[in-house]
Design a protein around this motif. Structure first.
Motif, PDB file in Angstrom:
ATOM      1  N   ALA A 165      41.199  29.709  43.028  1.00  0.00           N
ATOM      2  CA  ALA A 165      42.258  28.800  43.039  1.00  0.00           C
ATOM      3  C   ALA A 165      43.546  29.118  42.965  1.00  0.00           C
ATOM      4  O   ALA A 165      44.611  29.080  43.609  1.00  0.00           O
ATOM      5  CB  ALA A 165      42.078  27.677  42.098  1.00  0.00           C
ATOM      6  N   LEU A 166      43.816  30.123  42.048  1.00  0.00           N
ATOM      7  CA  LEU A 166      45.146  30.772  41.995  1.00  0.00           C
ATOM      8  C   LEU A 166      45.736  31.461  43.359  1.00  0.00           C
ATOM      9  O   LEU A 166      46.618  31.515  43.811  1.00  0.00           O
ATOM     10  CB  LEU A 166      45.214  31.641  40.996  1.00  0.00           C
ATOM     11  CG  LEU A 166      45.262  31.214  39.299  1.00  0.00           C
ATOM     12  CD1 LEU A 166      45.112  31.875  38.272  1.00  0.00           C
ATOM     13  CD2 LEU A 166      46.563  30.732  39.311  1.00  0.00           C
ATOM     14  N   LEU A 167      44.472  32.237  43.833  1.00  0.00           N
ATOM     15  CA  LEU A 167      44.822  32.990  44.806  1.00  0.00           C
ATOM     16  C   LEU A 167      45.273  32.105  46.099  1.00  0.00           C
ATOM     17  O   LEU A 167      45.981  32.361  46.858  1.00  0.00           O
ATOM     18  CB  LEU A 167      43.694  33.811  45.482  1.00  0.00           C
ATOM     19  CG  LEU A 167      43.087  35.032  44.168  1.00  0.00           C
ATOM     20  CD1 LEU A 167      41.833  35.643  44.555  1.00  0.00           C
ATOM     21  CD2 LEU A 167      44.433  35.962  44.290  1.00  0.00           C
ATOM     22  N   ALA A 168      44.385  30.976  46.230  1.00  0.00           N
ATOM     23  CA  ALA A 168      44.550  30.065  47.180  1.00  0.00           C
ATOM     24  C   ALA A 168      45.982  29.561  47.289  1.00  0.00           C
ATOM     25  O   ALA A 168      46.828  29.263  48.136  1.00  0.00           O
ATOM     26  CB  ALA A 168      43.632  29.080  47.202  1.00  0.00           C
ATOM     27  N   LEU A 169      46.671  29.283  45.952  1.00  0.00           N
ATOM     28  CA  LEU A 169      47.995  28.808  45.943  1.00  0.00           C
ATOM     29  C   LEU A 169      48.975  29.664  46.111  1.00  0.00           C
ATOM     30  O   LEU A 169      50.377  29.499  46.672  1.00  0.00           O
ATOM     31  CB  LEU A 169      48.177  28.170  44.450  1.00  0.00           C
ATOM     32  CG  LEU A 169      47.354  26.923  44.242  1.00  0.00           C
ATOM     33  CD1 LEU A 169      47.221  26.484  42.884  1.00  0.00           C
ATOM     34  CD2 LEU A 169      47.712  25.747  45.271  1.00  0.00           C
TER      35      LEU A 169
END
Length: 737
Positions: A326-330
């Motif tokens: 999720a962090l990577l996607a953002l």
């Protein structure tokens, strides 16, 4: 995996919100967890002779506060002088007013053998405190009082079973925190070399800290259901930092590769979960199986470690597969900023030229690689054949810890046996004690008194020798533990066997055997208890479960690897080679901790003599599980190359070239985490750190980069052999990284 990939990539804000809320709720509970843990060696046994005896002493003999705090005072002027007596008397009077202290037995000069040293400087005082509930709190108040009254004229050190156990718990907690703070900056520096970017460096650390916080909160909840071992905290920290950072490193590296291929950030995050995430989930499953093996023994302390380990693994994998993507996607391309290092020690999708060349040299002489590697590991394993286990007591703490240091003074005063008393309860088989039984009972007492290593036997038939042996005031001091010799209904007789010194763990079994042989010959039905018996029962209970734990872990791992790699030889090879790694690491720990080899440079006392009984089971589970991480990283790439059409030999070489940098980077991170635990004050924790550090170093170098490739080359096509009928019945799983 598809569900997790879609969830993390399409709803990253919602995923992160759930984790933030979980972390916020967990932090206050996680902070309370260490104080709720304990190190009582027998507390986790539901049925034991020692616990049965303790129960009878409470219920049938009216013993309520059978726990003791032993205080050793050094007084200047000496206690033999009027001024010294005045200072000491004031100390005793104040001690009697401490909440939780039900009785104080002071030193009394002038007896047949004074309880203070001949120069009057040393004196021993016994304070009676609750045995179970309230024991730790009462001891804490005693220590607070001691700190308040100490002066240049009077110094006081506290020891005893409760003090030693509480020091184990306290220092295990502080050592774990110190290890975390020591390891994190070093790990951050290494990750910066690996990634070269500050944001990418912080992500693995965030995952590790997040999983540890939630796992520790869950552990605190577990303390309301069962006694939880101090070691559970160390296991959670080791797994959370070590495995969590390894998994995050793998995931972040794969995400960066997807970005370099031009993939959209959210699609790259989903692809990362579908590829590297599968390997993470599978690796976590093998670690989880190993830790779940610790839940099987009927010992609450060991089960608590297993549950803690499983919690840590589940949360680490879950954070790696949800919060991290999720962090990577953002973040997208911002994961590579700010770029601090232009030249990095980074993994990439391209094979390492150096490691590929190394793999070709290994596979060119596979017999040599297998024979030499195996011989070296077996040589390191040899010391483990002489492994001795037990509850080390005060010797399980390093010098400088007050309860250990005070033990030396207690022994100097000739009262070391107070910490190793054996409680004996004789059953009159429903018959009331009569004068006709007197001679028979006294004969048993005399035979016990004559045993080698026995200083005194406290019974209704005390002799002048017994009084002299325990010193002036000794009868009163020992009556703290033996207030009555007869049960209220006069159907049970009780006596206390006092050794001539504190028994070390390796000496307890022989002493106990002599006592039991005498009692067996007496014709009485009896129960034997006391702290030494409780420690021995705990050790035997744990070691007795080791074969079952090994069988369950081996079986579960074999089945999991068989499904993943469609092979019978691969899982068998993996189990054997991981067992070699574990054996070698245990051999090194035995050589250092038990044998004293290089103990001083490593900060380990040379006089420990035994390994804590929990260590063989704990080391096996954690080592075996974590070793599988590197196995899966390598084998999944070999399988991938084979499925692409490469020959077995070439697939092995390509797999080593592509994964060696991942394996070595992950191993260095884990090595730093485990070495940090070697700088503590609890020998058992230092032993765990030493064993895991050795296992990681051997596994990531000799085993995974030499022994495994050489064996895979020799096995050839048999690596992937699976009977057709079995192949049709197994589910299909494909691993990528």
């Amino acid at each position: 995996m598809h569900f997790l990939a879609r969830l993390a990539s399409r709803h990253p804000w919602a995923v992160l919100a759930v984790w933030v809320i979980a972390a916020a709720l967990s932090l206050p509970l996680a902070a309370r967890a260490p104080a709720a843990l304990n190190a009582d060696p027998a507390g986790g046994l539901s049925h034991s002779g020692a616990n049965t005896v303790s129960g009878l002493l409470r219920e049938r003999f009216g013993e309520r506060d059978t726990n003791t705090a032993i205080l050793v005072t050094r007084s200047l002027p000496p206690l033999t002088t009027p001024q010294g007596q005045k200072i000491y008397r004031a100390f005793v009077d104040g001690l009697e007013t401490v909440a939780g202290v039900s009785r104080v037995v002071p030193a009394t000069p002038g007896g047949p053998v004074p309880t203070q040293a001949t120069d009057g400087v040393l004196a021993l005082t016994v304070a009676q405190i609750p045995l179970q509930e309230g024991g730790t709190e009462a001891l804490s108040r005693v220590r607070d009082y001691v700190r308040g009254v100490q002066s240049e004229a009077l110094t006081i050190r506290v020891t005893g079973g409760q003090a030693i156990a509480d020091d184990f718990t306290e220092f295990a907690e502080t050592d774990t925190k110190r290890s975390e703070f020591t390891a994190l900056p070093l790990i951050a520096g290494l990750l910066l070399l690996v990634f070269g970017a500050l944001v990418a460096t912080g992500l693995p650390l965030a995952v590790g800290v997040l999983s540890i916080s939630v796992a520790m909160a869950a552990l605190y909840g577990l303390t309301f259901l069962m006694p939880v071992s101090t070691f559970a905290q160390s296991v959670i920290t080791m797994l959370g930092l070590g495995a969590g950072i390894d998994y995050a490193l793998l995931m972040v590296n794969r995400f960066r590769e997807e970005l370099r291929h031009g993939t959209d950030p959210r699609a790259a995050a989903a692809r990362t979960v579908m590829t590297a995430g599968r390997s993470v989930a599978f690796s976590g499953s093998t670690v989880g199986i190993a830790m779940a093996g610790l839940i099987l023994p009927p010992v609450a302390f060991v089960r608590s470690i297993g549950i803690g380990g499983v919690l840590a693994v589940i949360l680490t994998v879950l954070a790696s597969l949800t919060a991290l993507p999720a962090l990577l996607a953002l973040l997208g391309e911002r994961v590579n900023s700010p770029r601090l290092l232009k030249v990095t020690w980074a993994q990439s999708g391209a094979a390492s030229v150096a490691w590929t060349a190394f793999a070709r040299r290994v596979t060119a002489r596979p017999v040599l690689g297998v024979v030499l590697s195996t011989a070296f590991l077996l040589t390191l394993t040899v010391p483990a054949l002489g492994l001795k286990t037990g509850y080390a007591g005060a010797w399980g703490l390093v010098p400088g810890v007050p309860s250990r240091d005070a033990l030396g003074d207690v022994r100097e005063l000739g009262a070391g046996g107070l910490l190793s008393q054996f409680e004996v309860i004789l059953d009159l088989q429903g018959q009331r004690y009569t004068p006709a039984d007197r001679n028979r009972f006294q004969g048993t007492v005399n035979e016990l008194r004559a045993l080698p290593g026995v200083k005194a036997v406290i019974s209704p038939f005390l002799t002048p020798a017994d009084l002299a042996a325990v010193g002036s005031g000794g009868l009163e001091a020992l009556s703290v533990l033996t207030r009555r010799s007869f049960s209220a209904d006069r159907k049970l007789l009780r006596l206390t066997v006092v050794p001539d010194d504190t028994l070390r763990a390796q000496d307890i079994a022989a002493f106990e055997a002599r006592v039991r042989a005498t009692l067996d010959a007496s014709g009485y039905a009896y129960l034997l208890g006391g702290a030494p018996v409780g420690g021995e029962e705990f050790s035997r209970a744990i070691i007795g479960t080791l074969p079952g734990v090994i069988a369950v872990v081996f079986t579960g791992t074999f089945l999991l690897l068989m499904v993943a790699f469609r092979s019978l030889l691969i899982p068998l090879k993996s189990i054997v080679m991981n067992a070699l790694t574990v054996g070698a690491a245990v051999g090194v720990v035995t050589l250092v901790v038990q044998g004293g080899f290089l103990a001083a440079p490593l900060g380990i006392p040379a006089d420990v003599g035994v390994l804590d009984a929990s260590l063989p089971v704990l080391l096996f589970a954690v080592m075996f599980g974590l070793s599988m991480d590197y196995e899966i990283f390598l084998l999944s790439r070999v399988q991938e190359e084979v499925l692409r059409g490469a020959r077995n030999d070439e697939a092995v070489v390509l797999a080593v070239g592509h994964t060696a940098r991942i394996i070595t980077s992950a191993a260095v991170i884990m090595f730093i985490v485990f070495v940090a635990f070697m700088f503590g004050r609890v020998v058992a924790t230092k032993s765990i750190g030493l064993g895991l550090a050795v296992a990681v170093a051997l596994d990531a170098t000799l085993v995974r980069l030499v022994l495994v490739p050489a064996f895979l080359k020799l096995a050839g096509k048999w690596n992937w052999w699976l009977p057709g009928w079995l192949d049709k019945r197994l589910p299909h799983i494909r691993l990528e990284h």
